[in-house]
Design an enzyme around this catalytic site. Structure first.
Site, PDB file in Angstrom:
ATOM      1  N   ASP A 193       0.837  -1.205   0.000  1.00  0.00           N
ATOM      2  CA  ASP A 193       0.000   0.000   0.000  1.00  0.00           C
ATOM      3  C   ASP A 193       0.872   1.256   0.000  1.00  0.00           C
ATOM      4  O   ASP A 193       0.567   2.235  -0.689  1.00  0.00           O
ATOM      5  CB  ASP A 193      -0.929  -0.009   1.226  1.00  0.00           C
ATOM      6  CG  ASP A 193      -1.814  -1.243   1.242  1.00  0.00           C
ATOM      7  OD1 ASP A 193      -2.388  -1.568   0.194  1.00  0.00           O
ATOM      8  OD2 ASP A 193      -1.916  -1.889   2.294  1.00  0.00           O
ATOM      9  N   HIS A 220      -5.452  -3.607   5.458  1.00  0.00           N
ATOM     10  CA  HIS A 220      -5.094  -3.912   4.066  1.00  0.00           C
ATOM     11  C   HIS A 220      -6.290  -4.480   3.300  1.00  0.00           C
ATOM     12  O   HIS A 220      -6.301  -5.635   2.890  1.00  0.00           O
ATOM     13  CB  HIS A 220      -3.903  -4.875   4.021  1.00  0.00           C
ATOM     14  CG  HIS A 220      -3.525  -5.242   2.620  1.00  0.00           C
ATOM     15  ND1 HIS A 220      -2.978  -4.339   1.738  1.00  0.00           N
ATOM     16  CD2 HIS A 220      -3.651  -6.399   1.920  1.00  0.00           C
ATOM     17  CE1 HIS A 220      -2.790  -4.924   0.575  1.00  0.00           C
ATOM     18  NE2 HIS A 220      -3.190  -6.172   0.652  1.00  0.00           N
TER      19      HIS A 220
HETATM   20  N1  LIG Z   1      -0.361  -8.430   1.884  1.00  0.00           N
HETATM   21  C1  LIG Z   1      -0.422  -8.027   0.629  1.00  0.00           C
HETATM   22  O1  LIG Z   1      -0.221  -6.854   0.341  1.00  0.00           O
HETATM   23  C2  LIG Z   1      -0.657  -9.014  -0.467  1.00  0.00           C
HETATM   24  C3  LIG Z   1      -0.367  -8.666  -1.796  1.00  0.00           C
HETATM   25  C4  LIG Z   1      -0.565  -9.603  -2.796  1.00  0.00           C
HETATM   26  C5  LIG Z   1      -1.057 -10.872  -2.484  1.00  0.00           C
HETATM   27  N2  LIG Z   1      -1.338 -11.173  -1.191  1.00  0.00           N
HETATM   28  C6  LIG Z   1      -1.824 -12.506  -0.821  1.00  0.00           C
HETATM   29  O2  LIG Z   1      -0.735 -13.414  -0.830  1.00  0.00           O
HETATM   30  C7  LIG Z   1      -1.236 -14.752  -1.014  1.00  0.00           C
HETATM   31  C8  LIG Z   1      -0.424 -15.489  -2.077  1.00  0.00           C
HETATM   32  O3  LIG Z   1      -0.596 -14.872  -3.322  1.00  0.00           O
HETATM   33  P1  LIG Z   1       0.121 -15.502  -4.632  1.00  0.00           P
HETATM   34  O4  LIG Z   1      -0.246 -14.639  -5.774  1.00  0.00           O
HETATM   35  O5  LIG Z   1       1.540 -15.783  -4.359  1.00  0.00           O
HETATM   36  O6  LIG Z   1      -0.673 -16.889  -4.745  1.00  0.00           O
HETATM   37  P2  LIG Z   1      -0.204 -18.220  -5.507  1.00  0.00           P
HETATM   38  O7  LIG Z   1      -1.393 -19.102  -5.594  1.00  0.00           O
HETATM   39  O8  LIG Z   1       0.513 -17.874  -6.756  1.00  0.00           O
HETATM   40  O9  LIG Z   1       0.871 -18.837  -4.509  1.00  0.00           O
HETATM   41  C9  LIG Z   1       0.524 -19.305  -3.257  1.00  0.00           C
HETATM   42  C10 LIG Z   1       1.459 -20.425  -2.874  1.00  0.00           C
HETATM   43  O10 LIG Z   1       1.086 -20.895  -1.589  1.00  0.00           O
HETATM   44  C11 LIG Z   1       1.251 -22.291  -1.589  1.00  0.00           C
HETATM   45  N3  LIG Z   1       0.493 -22.896  -0.518  1.00  0.00           N
HETATM   46  C12 LIG Z   1      -0.826 -23.202  -0.460  1.00  0.00           C
HETATM   47  N4  LIG Z   1      -1.103 -23.818   0.702  1.00  0.00           N
HETATM   48  C13 LIG Z   1       0.059 -23.887   1.398  1.00  0.00           C
HETATM   49  C14 LIG Z   1       0.423 -24.420   2.648  1.00  0.00           C
HETATM   50  N5  LIG Z   1      -0.467 -24.990   3.454  1.00  0.00           N
HETATM   51  N6  LIG Z   1       1.710 -24.318   3.025  1.00  0.00           N
HETATM   52  C15 LIG Z   1       2.619 -23.736   2.218  1.00  0.00           C
HETATM   53  N7  LIG Z   1       2.341 -23.223   1.020  1.00  0.00           N
HETATM   54  C16 LIG Z   1       1.064 -23.308   0.626  1.00  0.00           C
HETATM   55  C17 LIG Z   1       0.769 -22.726  -2.962  1.00  0.00           C
HETATM   56  O11 LIG Z   1       1.238 -24.032  -3.274  1.00  0.00           O
HETATM   57  C18 LIG Z   1       1.367 -21.645  -3.836  1.00  0.00           C
HETATM   58  O12 LIG Z   1       2.650 -22.006  -4.290  1.00  0.00           O
HETATM   59  C19 LIG Z   1      -2.718 -14.582  -1.356  1.00  0.00           C
HETATM   60  O13 LIG Z   1      -3.487 -14.811  -0.202  1.00  0.00           O
HETATM   61  C20 LIG Z   1      -2.823 -13.116  -1.756  1.00  0.00           C
HETATM   62  O14 LIG Z   1      -4.108 -12.599  -1.575  1.00  0.00           O
HETATM   63  C21 LIG Z   1      -1.135 -10.275  -0.182  1.00  0.00           C
HETATM   64  O1  LIG Z   2      -5.655  -7.343  -4.056  1.00  0.00           O
HETATM   65  C1  LIG Z   2      -5.322  -8.473  -3.698  1.00  0.00           C
HETATM   66  O2  LIG Z   2      -6.130  -9.398  -3.595  1.00  0.00           O
HETATM   67  C2  LIG Z   2      -3.883  -8.780  -3.434  1.00  0.00           C
HETATM   68  C3  LIG Z   2      -3.226  -7.786  -2.531  1.00  0.00           C
HETATM   69  O3  LIG Z   2      -3.874  -7.658  -1.296  1.00  0.00           O
HETATM   70  C4  LIG Z   2      -3.020  -6.435  -3.170  1.00  0.00           C
HETATM   71  O4  LIG Z   2      -3.252  -5.418  -2.526  1.00  0.00           O
HETATM   72  O5  LIG Z   2      -2.574  -6.396  -4.330  1.00  0.00           O
END
Ligand SMILES: NC(=O)c1ccc[n+]([C@@H]2O[C@H](COP(=O)([O-])OP(=O)(O)OC[C@H]3O[C@@H](n4cnc5c(N)ncnc54)[C@H](O)[C@@H]3O)[C@@H](O)[C@H]2O)c1
Ligand SMILES: O=C(O)C[C@H](O)C(=O)O
Length: 356
Positions: A193, A220
């Site tokens: 953010d 967030h």
């Molecule tokens: N905080 C933030 O600002 C922010 C920003 C972007 C994404 N996110 C979040 O981050 C998370 C991951 O996003 P992504 O795009 O990398 O998803 P993705 O699906 O590409 O990757 C997620 C990974 O987690 C693994 N996984 C699933 N269950 C698991 C477990 N029990 N133990 C270990 N690994 C496990 C999967 O195998 C996969 O490799 C999502 O929840 C997304 O919403 C948060």
């Molecule tokens: O928007 C989402 O679901 C992923 C992450 O929290 C973001 O802000 O990009």
């Protein structure tokens, strides 16, 4: 002619190095490289990424392998971590990389870690809110945090998995149940953010984003993301139209990416960048560097909610100081009032998931 014992030893060492996922074979090589580093005087930190094979996990693993403060990098996932580990291990930077696959290896992945970064879990698709991820991600975060409580209870935890407004309270409850909770060591990552806010504000001001610092408080998700445009550095003033435009871009940056990716996930590259920047700040704090201040979603008393994102000072023990919000203008005060209701509900949902 038979190769000498010395040559055989070298071949064995090289083969071990070529097989970074095989813990048995690789142990000697890793120990040798760790010893080397100790002799060189730079011990570095041990960092684990849980969900390392995912959209965020892979580029984050690459960026952490490039961080000179990292001496050991553990890459854990339930799928594909051997390939990611082999790939990352070829980078000629000093961190030693080890891979771990599946829940039976979670304990080994976590033991001895100083910092654990968690991007494990499912991402959004168009039309979903972050809260729609709760049912799947709450359970994932619970299991991973139980592992942390058992195997590295003193590690700093950077929690990325959504919905952050609920997963951080879930983690806190898991740690409380295990008797290991230290609120200074649990941080929800809201850095993206801030990164987005710096970028769009710099665009409007026509300056380099690296010169801009926008505090983003609250949480967030949507309206809980509250950029404090009255506190932007360098000091700047914005028209009401600019404030509406900037607030909307910052609050809906995640949705903008989810829609552009059209079903192929959410922000991964900008998130990996943000997570690496935030992890680096935590490591510099652990190392004892002074004046490390970032925004994060933490246990807090700055307002009446139990968790809140605001500026925190990072140090040897994690969050060493939480700064007050500073003067808010009328627009920001109204935004805060709207955010509180949603934040309170998301926090309560996380807590009751564990206490139920
Ligand atoms: N905080 C933030 O600002 C922010 C920003 C972007 C994404 N996110 C979040 O981050 C998370 C991951 O996003 P992504 O795009 O990398 O998803 P993705 O699906 O590409 O990757 C997620 C990974 O987690 C693994 N996984 C699933 N269950 C698991 C477990 N029990 N133990 C270990 N690994 C496990 C999967 O195998 C996969 O490799 C999502 O929840 C997304 O919403 C948060
Ligand atoms: O928007 C989402 O679901 C992923 C992450 O929290 C973001 O802000 O990009």
């Amino acid at each position: 002619m038979q190769p000498s014992a010395k040559v055989n030893q070298r071949i064995a060492r090289i083969s071990a190095h070529l097989c970074p996922f095989n813990l048995q074979t690789d142990e000697t090589s890793i120990l040798r490289r760790e010893n080397c580093r100790t002799k060189g005087g730079s011990s570095g930190f041990k960092v684990a990424i849980l969900g390392a094979a995912g959209g965020i996990g892979q580029p984050l693993a690459m960026l952490m392998k490039m961080n000179p403060l990292v001496s050991v990098l553990h890459l854990y996932d339930v799928v594909n971590s051997p390939g990611v580990t082999a790939d990352i291990s070829h980078m000629d930077t000093s961190a030693v990389v080890r891979g771990f696959l599946g829940q039976q290896q979670l304990g080994s992945a976590l033991t001895g870690m100083d910092l654990v970064i968690i991007p494990a879990g499912v991402p959004r698709k168009p039309g979903m809110t972050r809260d729609d991820l709760f049912n799947i991600n709450a359970g994932i975060v619970k299991t991973l945090c139980e592992g942390i409580a058992k195997c590295c209870p003193h590690a700093i935890v950077n929690l990325i998995s959504n919905p952050v407004n609920s997963t951080v309270p879930i983690a806190a409850e898991v740690f409380k149940k295990a008797g290991t909770y230290d609120p200074k060591r649990l941080l929800g990552v809201t850095m993206l953010d801030v990164v987005r806010a710096n970028t769009v504000v710099a665009e409007v001001l026509g300056i380099d984003p690296r010169e801009v610092d926008v505090p983003v408080i609250g949480g967030h998700a949507g309206i809980t993301i509250l950029p404090l445009l009255s506190q932007v550095k360098p000091p700047s003033s914005f028209t009401p139209q600019e404030i509406n435009y900037l607030t909307d871009r910052i609050q809906n940056g995640g949705t903008e990416v989810v829609e552009a990716k059209a079903g192929a996930g959410s922000a991964t590259l900008s998130m990996a960048y943000s997570a690496a920047k935030f992890a680096d700040a935590c490591l510099r704090g652990l190392k004892g560097d002074a004046g490390i201040v970032e925004c994060a979603f933490v246990a807090s008393e700055v307002i009446e909610l139990p968790f809140f994102a605001s500026k925190v000072r990072l140090g040897r023990t994690g969050v060493e100081e939480i700064y007050p919000l500073g003067p808010l203008n009328e627009y920001e005060r109204m935004g805060l009032e709207k955010a509180k209701k949603e934040l309170a509900a998301s926090i309560a949902k996380g807590i009751s998931f564990i206490r139920k």
